[in-house]
Design an enzyme around this catalytic site. Structure first.
Site, short mmCIF file in Angstrom:
data_model
loop_
_atom_site.label_atom_id
_atom_site.label_comp_id
_atom_site.label_asym_id
_atom_site.label_seq_id
_atom_site.Cartn_x
_atom_site.Cartn_y
_atom_site.Cartn_z
N HIS A 80 5.78 -0.53 13.64
CA HIS A 80 5.69 0.33 12.47
C HIS A 80 5.68 1.78 12.88
O HIS A 80 5.15 2.63 12.17
CB HIS A 80 4.43 0.03 11.67
N GLY B 71 0.87 8.80 2.33
CA GLY B 71 1.18 9.65 1.19
C GLY B 71 2.15 8.99 0.23
O GLY B 71 1.93 8.94 -0.98
N GLY C 222 2.85 5.79 -0.05
CA GLY C 222 2.28 4.60 -0.67
C GLY C 222 1.37 4.95 -1.83
O GLY C 222 1.45 4.36 -2.91
N SER D 239 -4.07 0.49 1.55
CA SER D 239 -4.60 1.42 0.56
C SER D 239 -4.34 0.91 -0.85
O SER D 239 -5.22 0.98 -1.72
CB SER D 239 -3.97 2.80 0.72
#
Lengths: 595, 595
Positions: A217, A418, A420, A459
């Site tokens: 990632h 940010g 997401g 998140s």
């Protein structure tokens, strides 16, 4: 660099549309969900193996759906877990009555989202089980904490082949677990990858160096070393992997030399020459090796070596035929979807889909529709207007700070925080606006579910669960007093701690949230009005978020990069403090000291 | 950037070793040659389809060897044609008695080298035929002048499938020709690729632009345009390709959306979404499309779209099963080399090969050994020492100017001229040194053959033929007078013109060579000694080489980039002038005015 896209925010949806249009002879879209299943559909009485995770890793995950391999894939945004809702929908659609195995790499976001989906499917009587892949030896000393990288391929293949042979869900789970226990990977990266729409790579590597122990990632490696020749790198990878050879391994191994994206086949073959010589010298019997791109990371430069230690059972599954869009092996007669022409209807669908408005695409806004809106009092409906204003203010502040949130997330993470949060809050505000007539609690619940379904990653699911818990506590009848608001927030924090397995000090959003709630509680107890108390508590949250820069991460994707993270605040804590501040401003305006 | 290698000069050999070590279940090395064949070996009575070209294009060409596809591949250096010798050896090894079809992209170097091999095989009674691929619509208006890019895949597959069904050589040739006639490609590039060992890419593209009509050897595109969205690019590619739809096409097409190296699968799917919609809207019936990396260009960023217009015959061949290291399709039962464990011997071979000294590797120095050395007089053997000194001086000057030659070649070519000449001259000097006891003519012949076999590309084969022609004229008995030397050089120039199909003014090495010979002839006629005459003629050659910067290329790889080439001298002319100058210095030292 990722150069070919239309709207970057719709990259995943466009990608899935194109993938299904190209490989309609192998796969079709799961109706109403961000996932694909075999074109032949679920087989009654057969276990379904469902893989998934963020996109950007093709052929993982959707390219590995087909006979002999996965039954379906859940597809998240680039480098971002799909939501629990999407995993649930794909699991539900693919259940053939014999159970569903979820398998994916061990990342917090995926664990939470697939975990919630598993609970929900079990609640509906579907025997859903999970095997997470933990092959990356660089990511932690204890196997359970390791992340999954190219070894995904080996575990998925074993599980998929076993399921296609009619194994029970317990057998498929046992085999997948064994395959994971006997699969080890180590990689190196030379240059970062770039998100669609971004001009700078997620991370950079000194051209004279390489990063050992890359993630898929964009996580930088765990050690920076001098650049090595192909043979030196091969030696290093083989040597470190052999240290972890299972005690009962008989010397047979399926082997993958995997390219991450822009390290090309010719280079991999040069490395393979040395790898195969070293493995032979160590007495390893290499079975059906694969040299190529099997689990990628956009256009990252790098490669990884995977040893999949075989016994008789795993050897048979490793060599079993498979026929998927991106990987085919052996005699697939009788199982192969022949290379027939897609019907004119299929093409017409593709054409229509391309021309259709965005809402018809991969991720329909299922969350809002699936949440029944409770009866609400007039007062609660009035309060819902304030809730909507708060959500709008949160969206505004995250929009303003998206770049900064991405930057601090990229230090030890994948830089998607940010984006997401932005996607999640956009969906949340939309869902709240659409929930006409809902009370404050109902509005928070639909917003939370939309945030979870669209925010992606950890998140999204944590914020979604928090908003839902707050909404449950506030309800849709009374206007809560300040103490009730504090209690609701505390319930939200508890939900996050339980779901994410984190505690204060682990460098997560809790390190801003808990000080915020404590300060708010203190202010309220001393008699301050909610709006004034909230503003002061938000200042505490902001300071607490900044102070997370001194902490070492103990959980999540940032953990393997603990040292690099020191000096940078936790992006989740920062976005939480920003949102708390934005809500404070709304409360002052809407309620003054009244509430 | 290409980062994983050991010795850049041995990249190709290491790559082939690793490829065969990884995919020994599919392929094996052609003994004593730089090529691979199916692990099952040539089938008696079956036509063999042999593909090839430079490396750097994997899966093309060696990754496409296997049942249903090619029988073998000849493997050149990165972006460089294999030599005639290697093509001959592979053709000879793979002849099953029913004939051999060579198929490859239309590049001068390949055409000359495979052409020479074809002649030699025919001379030995093997029915060898050739179909060159000319799918790139951007590279010329007339089809015969076009180069081959991703359409290679379609033509090779049709020919390979037909041959595996038992078609005669005439039938396989007819089918390959038809497949080529019905295959069209157009591509775009966003960023260049980098050779192993180089730190700068072969070409660069303004980040805000794209190059339309890329080549697969790092040739920049034929037009620079603004960067487009995925959908805009799809529209452009489809639109331009549909203009060239064959009149008898019934609407069925096999389609490839090909990634060049670092443009990744997810991006290609986003483009495919729009491509499939546009094709459907145009009524095209897309058959078994492939979206991925099939003909690459190291780590170049870019993609190409190929339409392979099918009729009943081609549709069956397009959908026919295939089982190769890099591409598998359909039901391969009975034809598939199962995914069995490579034997311990195979692995031991790989290990030995990896540990063995360079000379045991892919390209054995077969050329020198295959040339019988004629009886030579004492005088001619003495003159051979001067020939060796001349070759050494040529090697020294090319070594010194390698970087410059690469740079000027990269303007409209693939930047390999310096490296190719270097490899060729190294082999030539070695072969000349090894030809102990040979006369001047024999030394030139073995040097020429070694240069042709190792220099690669067009320069290698042309220089090799020139040196051989000069050697034939000079012979091994008498010391030639100056007029004979001029006549020998003129013979060499004629050979080049005939083999390469070029004439003065086409911006090739002839534009330095012919003025050089004319000047030398004039000087000699007016009574100058050879050494002095040569030095003055070399000055003429140098000026003539510099003046080629005003010319437009009319032949070869640089032709499609004619405009870009203006202002830069032809690298072949420059290296020729450099070599002439170096030889002049040797002649002055060795012979003074004596000769």
């Amino acid at each position: 660099m990722t150069r070919l896209f239309n709207d970057p925010a719709r990259f995943r949806d466009d990608m899935v549309d194109g993938f299904v249009a190209a490989y309609g002879r192998y796969v079709s879209r799961v109706p109403g969900a961000s996932g694909v299943l075999r074109a032949s559909g679920p087989v009654p009485g057969k276990v379904s193996v469902i893989v998934g995770g963020g996109s950007g890793h093709y052929p993982a995950f959707c390219g590995l759906v087909g006979p002999g391999f996965a039954d379906g894939a859940v597809i998240g945004d680039i480098f971002t877990s799909p939501s629990a809702e999407q995993a649930y929908l794909v699991g539900k659609a693919l259940d053939g009555g014999a159970g569903v195995l979820f398998s994916y790499g061990n990342y917090n976001g995926d664990v939470m989202n697939f975990g919630l989906a598993e609970s929900r499917l079990r609640g509906e009587g579907i025997d859903c089980r999970t095997v997470v892949v933990t092959d990356d030896i660089a990511s932690a000393d204890t196997v359970e904490q390791r992340r999954g990288i190219a070894g995904d391929f080996c575990v998925f293949k074993a599980a998929g082949a076993a399921a296609d042979r009619g194994a029970s869900i317990a057998e498929v789970e046992r085999i997948a677990r064994k395959a994971n226990d006997r699969t080890r990977t180590l990689g190196a990266a030379f240059a970062g990858c770039t998100f669609p729409g971004k001009s700078e790579p997620l991370f950079t590597v000194d051209p004279a160096k390489m990063e050992l122990g890359l993630g898929i990632h964009g996580e930088p490696g765990v050690a920076t070393t001098e650049r090595l020749t192909a043979t030196e790198l091969a030696d290093l990878l083989v040597e470190r992997l052999l240290v972890e050879r299972p005690v009962d391994a008989d010397g047979r191994a399926g082997v993958i030399l995997n390219g991450l994206g822009s390290t090309k086949y010719e280079e991999l073959f040069v490395v393979w020459k040395a790898v195969s010589a070293r493995l032979a010298a160590a007495g390893i019997d290499v079975i059906s090796p694969e040299v190529g791109e099997l689990v990628t990371s956009l256009d990252m430069a790098g490669c990884s070596l995977t040893l999949h230690w075989l016994d008789d059972e795993l050897a048979e599954l490793w060599d079993a035929p498979a026929d998927t869009p991106a990987f085919r092996r052996g005699d697939v007669s009788g199982m192969a979807p022949r290379g027939v022409a897609p019907s004119r209807e299929t093409q017409a669908t593709a054409a229509t889909s391309a021309a259709a408005p965005p809402t018809s695409s991969a991720t329909p806004a299922v969350a809002a529709a699936s949440v029944p809106v409770a009866e609400a009092s007039v007062e609660s409906r009035e309060l819902a207007r304030t809730v909507r204003s708060c959500l709008a203010a949160m969206l505004a502040t995250v929009t303003e700070h998206e770049g900064h949130l991405g930057d601090i997330d990229a230090v030890a993470g994948d830089g998607d925080h940010g984006r997401g949060m932005l996607r999640g809050l956009r969906a949340a505000t939309q869902a709240a606006d659409d929930a006409d007539g809902a009370g404050a609690g109902g509005t928070l619940r639909v917003a939370g579910d939309a945030l979870a379904d669209n925010g992606g990653g950890s998140s999204g699911v944590l914020w979604g669960a928090m908003l839902r818990a707050i909404g449950d506590t506030i309800g849709d009848t009374d206007v809560p007093d300040a103490a009730t608001v504090v209690a609701a927030l505390r319930k939200g924090a508890d939900t996050i701690a339980e779901l994410g397995g984190a505690k204060p000090g682990d460098k997560t959003l809790l390190d801003a949230l808990v000080p915020f709630i404590d300060a708010l509680g203190d202010e309220v107890t001393t008699g301050a009005g909610l709006a004034a108390a909230w503003r002061r508590a938000a200042e505490v949250a902001m300071t607490a978020a900044e102070n997370t820069s001194q902490l070492r991460p103990n959980i999540g994707r940032a953990r393997p990069l603990a040292e690099k993270s020191i000096g940078t605040p936790d992006p989740g804590a920062v976005s939480l403090a920003l949102c708390a501040t934005a809500v404070g401003a709304v409360l002052v305006e809407d309620c003054g000291g009244e509430l």
